[in-house]
Scaffold this active site. Structure first.
Site, mmCIF file in Angstrom:
data_model
loop_
_atom_site.group_PDB
_atom_site.id
_atom_site.type_symbol
_atom_site.label_atom_id
_atom_site.label_comp_id
_atom_site.label_asym_id
_atom_site.label_seq_id
_atom_site.Cartn_x
_atom_site.Cartn_y
_atom_site.Cartn_z
ATOM 1 N N ALA A 13 0.801 -1.231 0.000
ATOM 2 C CA ALA A 13 0.000 0.000 0.000
ATOM 3 C C ALA A 13 0.832 1.279 0.000
ATOM 4 O O ALA A 13 0.739 2.093 -0.923
ATOM 5 C CB ALA A 13 -0.956 -0.017 1.194
ATOM 6 N N ARG A 24 2.911 10.076 -11.373
ATOM 7 C CA ARG A 24 1.929 11.027 -11.915
ATOM 8 C C ARG A 24 2.535 12.416 -12.049
ATOM 9 O O ARG A 24 2.176 13.176 -12.951
ATOM 10 C CB ARG A 24 0.704 11.095 -11.005
ATOM 11 C CG ARG A 24 -0.126 9.824 -10.964
ATOM 12 C CD ARG A 24 -1.394 10.007 -10.147
ATOM 13 N NE ARG A 24 -2.039 8.716 -9.902
ATOM 14 C CZ ARG A 24 -1.976 8.037 -8.764
ATOM 15 N NH1 ARG A 24 -1.295 8.545 -7.739
ATOM 16 N NH2 ARG A 24 -2.570 6.880 -8.638
ATOM 17 N N SER A 43 0.509 -4.483 -4.082
ATOM 18 C CA SER A 43 -0.705 -3.655 -3.999
ATOM 19 C C SER A 43 -1.961 -4.472 -3.704
ATOM 20 O O SER A 43 -2.913 -4.478 -4.471
ATOM 21 C CB SER A 43 -0.885 -2.860 -5.302
ATOM 22 O OG SER A 43 0.196 -1.995 -5.521
ATOM 23 N N CYS A 47 -6.020 -6.314 4.783
ATOM 24 C CA CYS A 47 -7.195 -6.266 5.650
ATOM 25 C C CYS A 47 -8.280 -7.226 5.187
ATOM 26 O O CYS A 47 -9.151 -7.621 5.971
ATOM 27 C CB CYS A 47 -7.765 -4.848 5.698
ATOM 28 S SG CYS A 47 -6.604 -3.598 6.292
ATOM 29 N N ARG A 74 3.281 1.314 -16.167
ATOM 30 C CA ARG A 74 3.288 2.744 -15.810
ATOM 31 C C ARG A 74 4.709 3.244 -15.558
ATOM 32 O O ARG A 74 4.909 4.220 -14.844
ATOM 33 C CB ARG A 74 2.397 2.969 -14.588
ATOM 34 C CG ARG A 74 0.909 2.768 -14.892
ATOM 35 C CD ARG A 74 0.090 2.698 -13.609
ATOM 36 N NE ARG A 74 -1.329 2.730 -13.902
ATOM 37 C CZ ARG A 74 -2.052 1.677 -14.286
ATOM 38 N NH1 ARG A 74 -1.457 0.498 -14.447
ATOM 39 N NH2 ARG A 74 -3.341 1.779 -14.518
ATOM 40 N N ASP A 289 2.888 0.703 7.745
ATOM 41 C CA ASP A 289 2.936 0.029 9.040
ATOM 42 C C ASP A 289 4.291 0.066 9.715
ATOM 43 O O ASP A 289 4.420 -0.376 10.865
ATOM 44 C CB ASP A 289 2.515 -1.439 8.870
ATOM 45 C CG ASP A 289 1.067 -1.590 8.446
ATOM 46 O OD1 ASP A 289 0.346 -0.575 8.419
ATOM 47 O OD2 ASP A 289 0.662 -2.733 8.141
ATOM 48 N N TRP A 440 -32.893 11.064 18.303
ATOM 49 C CA TRP A 440 -31.577 11.383 18.853
ATOM 50 C C TRP A 440 -30.652 10.212 18.513
ATOM 51 O O TRP A 440 -30.827 9.111 19.024
ATOM 52 C CB TRP A 440 -31.638 11.577 20.370
ATOM 53 C CG TRP A 440 -32.191 12.906 20.768
ATOM 54 C CD1 TRP A 440 -33.486 13.213 21.028
ATOM 55 C CD2 TRP A 440 -31.437 14.109 20.938
ATOM 56 N NE1 TRP A 440 -33.607 14.553 21.351
ATOM 57 C CE2 TRP A 440 -32.360 15.125 21.310
ATOM 58 C CE3 TRP A 440 -30.090 14.447 20.811
ATOM 59 C CZ2 TRP A 440 -31.972 16.436 21.548
ATOM 60 C CZ3 TRP A 440 -29.697 15.753 21.071
ATOM 61 C CH2 TRP A 440 -30.635 16.732 21.425
#
Length: 460
Positions: A13, A24, A43, A47, A74, A289, A440
């Protein structure tokens, strides 16, 4: 003029978000990007692994956001199965080991990103490396666990630890048809909650058929004649097991950075400034992490291993390494989880956290429902709120319930980030209709109760 070289250590990540964002901003003629990943995948969503193991996610590849080939298309030179074994800060280079060929080589850098992630806690106890004992951190780990489940001759699973990973893996094992026992060293499951809220989780897990044993100190793993796990041994008794899942938590993977002399914090994570630049090193960034982040409520650093933070860190790092600008201000500690239909959420400080940083506080706990009480399907939830003594500043919120309970914690996360008091929260203009909330909202009911507690404390 030759292009500058950005080297990224870690292909998940934070690392690949940083590489992608830098690309970019800078083309390959201005910035060469080389990334190293020691595993088989890039990538991906760690989780999501418990939900893949449990069968909610059908295919492993559904968890992969971008393949190595897509990154290469890329103009990012992503080298898989290649582990960085040394960082030479003075020489501005890294040593890499090709795990397939065994070859090693040095690669120079102008800019460096460290995104080495975290490693599962695996205590140095007898039998912890036995067949059938699994940590769950990577897709490789998830595949190994699934293969182990197929080989298991019995249907008894023991999960060691009752934090987020532990309760999620308990659900996964239950979904797979295993008899599940969770061994928890603490007073109640979910140590990220206060014990009174953790007790609600314990009660619900028992109701789901998951046996939870608190105060259980594991002393070792017993193996059978074939070398495979057959029981988990604690200081009180022995629990038969055909498979063991370690859900004790994770630690920052910073051995490489520490050996290079880079600064580590009290929790073992790398220390960075607001731009995610490693403290004292202009051309080295770190994220995900493996870093410690500023807790905006407590005012000190902490280690929180979450993909949400890692992706944000990567965006910030990529912007700065690519010639742009960005900062990461910190976190309030928001996290959600579930075990079957029970939802668990927290943000901000627990009582022990507030005491640790010298804050005086009041608490309020309320029971409400996620919908108007008369609307079909309304189910109970419990909300606990901490507010600072006298000032009424919101310090933390914990929620346990069903039917959309967990995401209500986002209201509190915004209030914490804005520095709101519980009295200010009572007038928040939240959405209302009977299928979604009582008149509420439960969070506002807790804020009203906490506001009253602040006023009482102020007159004492």
């Amino acid at each position: 003029m030759a292009a500058a070289r950005l080297v990224v250590i870690g292909g998940d990540a934070a690392g690949m978000s940083a590489a992608s964002q830098a690309r970019r901003l800078k083309g390959p003629d201005e910035l060469e990007i080389v990334a190293f990943e020691r595993g088989h995948f890039s990538s991906y969503s760690a989780c999501g692994i418990p939900y893949w193991v449990g069968g909610d996610v059908e295919r492993r590849d559904d968890l992969i956001a971008r393949t190595p080939q897509e990154h290469r298309e890329r103009d990012i030179d992503l080298r898989m199965r290649t582990e960085v074994t040394e960082i030479d800060v003075a020489g501005r280079r890294v040593r890499a080991l090709d795990r397939e060929s065994g070859d090693t080589y040095w690669t120079g850098y102008d800019k460096l990103v460290i995104a080495t992630g975290a490693r599962p806690v695996r205590p140095a106890l007898p039998g912890m490396d036995a067949a059938g004992v699994h940590g769950v951190q990577t897709l490789d780990d998830g595949q190994a666990l699934l293969d182990s489940l197929d080989r298991a001759t019995g249907r008894r699973a023991v999960v060691v630890g009752a934090g987020y990973i532990g309760v999620e893996m308990a659900e996964a094992m239950l979904n797979r048809g295993f008899e599940v026992t969770v061994l928890n060293r603490g007073e109640q499951p979910m140590a990220t909650l206060d014990p009174d809220m953790g007790a609600l989780v314990h009660e619900a897990m028992d109701g789901l058929g998951i046996t939870t044993v608190n105060g259980a100190a594991v002393t070792g793993i017993r193996t059978g004649p074939d070398g495979r796990v057959d029981a988990v041994v604690t200081d009180a008794r022995t629990y038969p097991a055909d498979v063991v899942v370690l859900g004790i938590g994770v630690e920052p993977e910073t051995a490489l950075a520490g050996a290079a002399g880079l600064p580590l914090g009290p929790h073992g994570g790398l220390l960075t400034d607001l731009s995610m630049r490693v403290v004292g090193h202009d051309d080295i960034w770190a994220g995900g992490d493996c870093v410690e982040v500023l807790d905006l409520v407590a005012g000190r650093t902490r280690h929180i291993a979450l993909g949400t933070h890692a992706n944000k860190h990567g965006q910030i790092i990529g912007s700065n390494a690519g010639g742009g600008y960005g900062t990461f201000p910190g976190v309030v500690g928001t996290a959600v989880s579930k075990v079957c239909d029970l939802e668990i959420a927290r943000t901000g400080l627990r009582e022990k956290d507030a005491r640790a940083v010298g804050l005086r506080y009041v608490t309020a706990t309320i029971e409400s429902t996620g919908r108007a009480g008369y609307y079909p399907g309304a189910r109970p939830m419990t909300v606990k709120m901490l507010a600072e003594y006298r000032t009424g500043r919101l310090l933390g919120v914990q929620i346990v319930g069903r039917d959309g309970a967990a995401k209500r914690v986002d209201i509190a996360a915004v209030a914490l980030t804005a520095g709101m008091t519980v009295d200010q929260m009572t007038m928040l203009d939240l959405g209302y209709a009977p299928p979604f909330s009582p008149v509420w909202d439960p969070v506002l009911v807790a804020a009203r109760r906490a506001s009253a507690a602040v006023r009482r404390a102020g007159t004492g």
